[in-house]
Scaffold this motif. Sequence first.
Motif, PDB file in Angstrom:
ATOM      1  N   ASN A 622      36.736  27.182  47.134  1.00 55.95           N
ATOM      2  CA  ASN A 622      36.166  28.210  46.244  1.00 55.95           C
ATOM      3  C   ASN A 622      35.483  27.567  45.042  1.00 55.95           C
ATOM      4  O   ASN A 622      34.395  27.973  44.636  1.00 55.95           O
ATOM      5  N   ASP A 649      36.774  24.883  37.551  1.00 54.79           N
ATOM      6  CA  ASP A 649      35.341  24.668  37.742  1.00 54.79           C
ATOM      7  C   ASP A 649      34.599  25.224  36.538  1.00 54.79           C
ATOM      8  O   ASP A 649      35.185  25.893  35.693  1.00 54.79           O
ATOM      9  N   GLY A 653      32.239  32.032  37.252  1.00 54.45           N
ATOM     10  CA  GLY A 653      33.315  32.783  36.590  1.00 54.45           C
ATOM     11  C   GLY A 653      33.563  34.138  37.247  1.00 54.45           C
ATOM     12  O   GLY A 653      32.858  34.544  38.184  1.00 54.45           O
ATOM     13  N   ILE A 654      34.569  34.826  36.738  1.00 50.66           N
ATOM     14  CA  ILE A 654      34.988  36.113  37.336  1.00 50.66           C
ATOM     15  C   ILE A 654      35.153  37.137  36.212  1.00 50.66           C
ATOM     16  O   ILE A 654      35.756  36.829  35.170  1.00 50.66           O
ATOM     17  N   GLU A 667      39.279  41.435  49.295  1.00 57.75           N
ATOM     18  CA  GLU A 667      38.645  41.676  47.990  1.00 57.75           C
ATOM     19  C   GLU A 667      37.706  40.532  47.643  1.00 57.75           C
ATOM     20  O   GLU A 667      38.086  39.361  47.711  1.00 57.75           O
ATOM     21  N   ALA A 669      34.367  39.401  44.741  1.00 55.53           N
ATOM     22  CA  ALA A 669      33.781  39.799  43.472  1.00 55.53           C
ATOM     23  C   ALA A 669      32.352  39.283  43.351  1.00 55.53           C
ATOM     24  O   ALA A 669      31.801  39.171  42.272  1.00 55.53           O
ATOM     25  N   VAL A 670      31.762  38.926  44.514  1.00 58.47           N
ATOM     26  CA  VAL A 670      30.370  38.446  44.499  1.00 58.47           C
ATOM     27  C   VAL A 670      29.600  39.202  45.566  1.00 58.47           C
ATOM     28  O   VAL A 670      30.183  39.801  46.472  1.00 58.47           O
ATOM     29  N   GLY A 677      32.039  34.589  53.147  1.00 61.46           N
ATOM     30  CA  GLY A 677      33.480  34.671  52.885  1.00 61.46           C
ATOM     31  C   GLY A 677      34.025  36.024  53.283  1.00 61.46           C
ATOM     32  O   GLY A 677      33.340  37.044  53.188  1.00 61.46           O
ATOM     33  N   GLY A 679      36.889  37.246  51.932  1.00 60.59           N
ATOM     34  CA  GLY A 679      37.723  37.838  50.881  1.00 60.59           C
ATOM     35  C   GLY A 679      39.196  37.720  51.226  1.00 60.59           C
ATOM     36  O   GLY A 679      40.000  38.553  50.825  1.00 60.59           O
ATOM     37  N   LEU A 680      39.563  36.669  51.983  1.00 58.72           N
ATOM     38  CA  LEU A 680      40.964  36.527  52.419  1.00 58.72           C
ATOM     39  C   LEU A 680      41.656  35.309  51.817  1.00 58.72           C
ATOM     40  O   LEU A 680      42.873  35.254  51.746  1.00 58.72           O
ATOM     41  N   GLY A 681      40.841  34.307  51.394  1.00 62.14           N
ATOM     42  CA  GLY A 681      41.400  33.029  50.931  1.00 62.14           C
ATOM     43  C   GLY A 681      42.463  33.214  49.855  1.00 62.14           C
ATOM     44  O   GLY A 681      43.586  32.701  49.967  1.00 62.14           O
ATOM     45  N   LEU A 682      42.129  33.934  48.775  1.00 62.67           N
ATOM     46  CA  LEU A 682      43.078  34.073  47.668  1.00 62.67           C
ATOM     47  C   LEU A 682      44.273  34.941  48.056  1.00 62.67           C
ATOM     48  O   LEU A 682      45.389  34.726  47.580  1.00 62.67           O
ATOM     49  N   TYR A 683      44.017  35.911  48.966  1.00 60.68           N
ATOM     50  CA  TYR A 683      45.120  36.760  49.431  1.00 60.68           C
ATOM     51  C   TYR A 683      46.151  35.907  50.157  1.00 60.68           C
ATOM     52  O   TYR A 683      47.357  35.983  49.898  1.00 60.68           O
ATOM     53  N   SER A 706      36.093  29.028  36.044  1.00 61.45           N
ATOM     54  CA  SER A 706      37.409  29.611  36.295  1.00 61.45           C
ATOM     55  C   SER A 706      38.432  28.491  36.429  1.00 61.45           C
ATOM     56  O   SER A 706      38.111  27.394  36.894  1.00 61.45           O
ATOM     57  N   PHE A 708      42.175  28.143  38.189  1.00 62.27           N
ATOM     58  CA  PHE A 708      43.284  28.721  38.952  1.00 62.27           C
ATOM     59  C   PHE A 708      44.497  27.821  38.756  1.00 62.27           C
ATOM     60  O   PHE A 708      44.392  26.602  38.878  1.00 62.27           O
TER      61      PHE A 708
HETATM   62  P1  ADP Z   1      36.114  34.512  49.696  1.00 61.57           P
HETATM   63  O1  ADP Z   1      36.297  33.936  51.058  1.00 61.57           O
HETATM   64  O2  ADP Z   1      35.247  35.695  49.636  1.00 61.57           O
HETATM   65  O3  ADP Z   1      35.783  33.464  48.698  1.00 61.57           O
HETATM   66  P2  ADP Z   1      38.610  34.555  48.348  1.00 61.57           P
HETATM   67  O4  ADP Z   1      39.827  35.420  48.545  1.00 61.57           O
HETATM   68  O5  ADP Z   1      38.811  33.093  48.401  1.00 61.57           O
HETATM   69  O6  ADP Z   1      37.524  35.071  49.346  1.00 61.57           O
HETATM   70  O7  ADP Z   1      37.995  34.895  46.977  1.00 61.57           O
HETATM   71  C1  ADP Z   1      37.859  36.252  46.605  1.00 61.57           C
HETATM   72  C2  ADP Z   1      36.748  36.411  45.594  1.00 61.57           C
HETATM   73  O8  ADP Z   1      37.145  35.781  44.404  1.00 61.57           O
HETATM   74  C3  ADP Z   1      35.473  35.734  45.959  1.00 61.57           C
HETATM   75  O9  ADP Z   1      34.682  36.603  46.763  1.00 61.57           O
HETATM   76  C4  ADP Z   1      34.850  35.474  44.607  1.00 61.57           C
HETATM   77  O10 ADP Z   1      34.174  36.583  44.181  1.00 61.57           O
HETATM   78  C5  ADP Z   1      36.044  35.235  43.718  1.00 61.57           C
HETATM   79  N1  ADP Z   1      36.331  33.823  43.465  1.00 61.57           N
HETATM   80  C6  ADP Z   1      37.279  33.057  44.040  1.00 61.57           C
HETATM   81  N2  ADP Z   1      37.301  31.832  43.512  1.00 61.57           N
HETATM   82  C7  ADP Z   1      36.332  31.801  42.569  1.00 61.57           C
HETATM   83  C8  ADP Z   1      35.842  30.822  41.654  1.00 61.57           C
HETATM   84  N3  ADP Z   1      36.346  29.570  41.621  1.00 61.57           N
HETATM   85  N4  ADP Z   1      34.834  31.159  40.836  1.00 61.57           N
HETATM   86  C9  ADP Z   1      34.310  32.404  40.868  1.00 61.57           C
HETATM   87  N5  ADP Z   1      34.723  33.369  41.708  1.00 61.57           N
HETATM   88  C10 ADP Z   1      35.721  33.077  42.537  1.00 61.57           C
END
Ligand code: ADP
Length: 717
Positions: A622, A649, A653-654, A667, A669-670, A677, A679-683, A706, A708
């Motif tokens: 990410n 990074d 940003g978010i 979910e 946010a882009v 993507g 929207g599963l990685g962070l989940y 951002s 993390f």
């Molecule tokens: P994706 O596969 O869409 O990246 P994630 O669950 O990993 O799914 O991330 C969810 C959302 O979080 C992304 O679509 C993005 O909008 C936001 N996001 C995650 N990591 C970052 C980051 N380092 N900087 C900005 N936005 C991020």
Amino acid sequence: MWGTHPESPLPPALARKPGGTGEVSEETASALLLVGEQMEDLAGLEEFLVPLEPPLHKAVPWGEELGALLDASLACIIVDARRSWTVGIETARRLLVHPPARYIPVLFLGARSCSEADLLRGYSLGTVDCILEPLSPDIFRLKVEIYLEQHRRQTLMKRTLQRAERAEAAARESERMLQAILQQLPVAVHIVEAPSGRTLNFNAQAELLMGHPMLPCTCVKEYAQYHAIHPDGRRFAAEEYPLARVLATGKPTPQEELLYDRPDGSVRVFLINAGPIWDARGELHAAVASFMDITALKRAETHQTFLASVSETLAGSLDYEATLSHVVQRAVPALGDGCALDMVEPDGGLRRLAVAHVDPVRREIARELARHHPSRLEDATGPGAVIRTGRTELLAEVTDELLVRYASDARHLELLRGTGVTSSLIVPLHARDRTFGALAFFYCRGGLPRASRSYGPEEQRLAEDLARRAALAVDNARLYREAQRAVRLRDEFLSVASHELKTPLTPLNLKLTALSREIPRCCAGESPPESLQRHVDMARRQLWKLSTLLNALFDVSRIAQGKLALDVTDTDLSEVLGEVAAWFAPEAARMGSKLWVEGETHVPGRWDRLRLEQVVTNLLSNAIRYGAGRPIHVRAETEGHLARLMVRDEGIGISPEAQERIFGKFERAVSERHYGGLGLGLYITRSIVEAMGGTIRVDSRPGQGSTFTVELPCRQE
Ligand code: ADP
């Protein structure tokens, strides 16, 4: 012809003379008038009267203005007829012509020579007494004194009488005023005598509110004739009435609510204030009650409270059958003696979902009716008709004739009659162009006391409002159930799909590896075309990406099923971070980002190594993807019993709004156009971190990057 003597003063102010009885201390006026031919005669007479000190007028028959002296202040007219009886008689006659003189006693003084005939002439004029010469000064004075005393007493009596009349007039006036005030008051008033309780006064408003003429009560016991009732319908005993209690205790009973069963059958709510009236001696003189009709206010208040509490119930649960049953129970007695709910079944039939009734016997009858004679959509009236037409049905009066028409057979009619319904109101449950049920309310014979026993527009409004809210709640619950079902189906699909799709990947990967190895052999010593190797490498990278995506989907379904198993071993977070960073270095470089690995060289703990790799991989990929080609810092460190991983990074940003949301399933946010993507990685990352007893958070500002942070306990319990 007659006139006062020029020397004689006009009557002075009324002379002060104490009253004979000693009880009256008021000023009394008693004057004398002496009339004669010669002033010196009169002066002689005046001498005799000096001890009496009366205001005195002397007159010789010279002037006309003598008449002006004849007023109520004169105690006696003394006519000196000693010189001439005839002149005296004439004088008296002329005086007595004046009306005020008619009631003034006249005392004649006559000569010794007066005959009996002369005296008769005098008495016939109304003369009261005659004194003949020789004149005894004492007798003369004593007689005059008697007249003066009589006059004083008469004056006193007159005054007392006048005062009594004035007091009576004033009392009549204040009574009239009290009446006028009472009648104009906007509240009802009832005043009773103490201690008897006899009605003293009341206004028209009292009769208007009670709905009957004021009852002729002469004592407290008779109050039992009035119609105040307890909430359960029992009549008030005489001594329970507020006025009776005030009479008994002398204490006010402020702001009480009282139910009144009017002869027209309606039960009204009165707000009543009763209090004592004390007299000047501090004794209870009377008691007064004022009351007003607050039925409409109470009804609106009850309706509002009912609606508010029902809305809370409706909002509190998504189990709509239970919720609606609860609403039906709450509607009694707020909206009726009975309430029933019918719902449309998938087969088009109607099912009675709930019944409530103040009378358990009638509740059973209502249930039996629904069992043996359920409403049908094709009915001309009743719940079926309301559901079919979507329109409220209000029957202000349910007559027996109506029941006969509605009943399908004798047994049905018997049950209908058994419900005792006198008025009914049925409203549709309607949401999103669909009527799916009906709420029915009933008033029944022998039900609870109420302001009205037949439904009207006000109840209709309330019932429709209630039905709207209930329908919305049902609709929401249905939508929620549907949404839940859709989510379940999706998860099932993902689980099956990811599994099925993964199955051919493993042999495909093996084949590509074998192909890669075969290429040099096939080319038999000659170097293979570069493009061939490139194609194979490209195919393997795409295969890796595909399997990463499928793994993510597969993980999601495992998490949903609670099957995320962990294989915990001794692991070094710093080592994992170094390895993953090394894998990603070329990728970071391709995106223009420099990757800085910082922190401690060893961060040991007990974790699932592969899952930890997955966490670092997700965060790092990410950071590269959203890092805008700017430097990326990763670090691992220990703090107490916690291991901390930070990935920072300086990218896009978010937004604050998205910061919590991005950890949810699917979910993002882009925009999809700019970034791929699922929207599963962070989940998945959060699920893994939490499964290992840790936490994950993000600090970010749009446009500035951002960070993390993952914190894991080094050892799990
Ligand atoms: P994706 O596969 O869409 O990246 P994630 O669950 O990993 O799914 O991330 C969810 C959302 O979080 C992304 O679509 C993005 O909008 C936001 N996001 C995650 N990591 C970052 C980051 N380092 N900087 C900005 N936005 C991020």
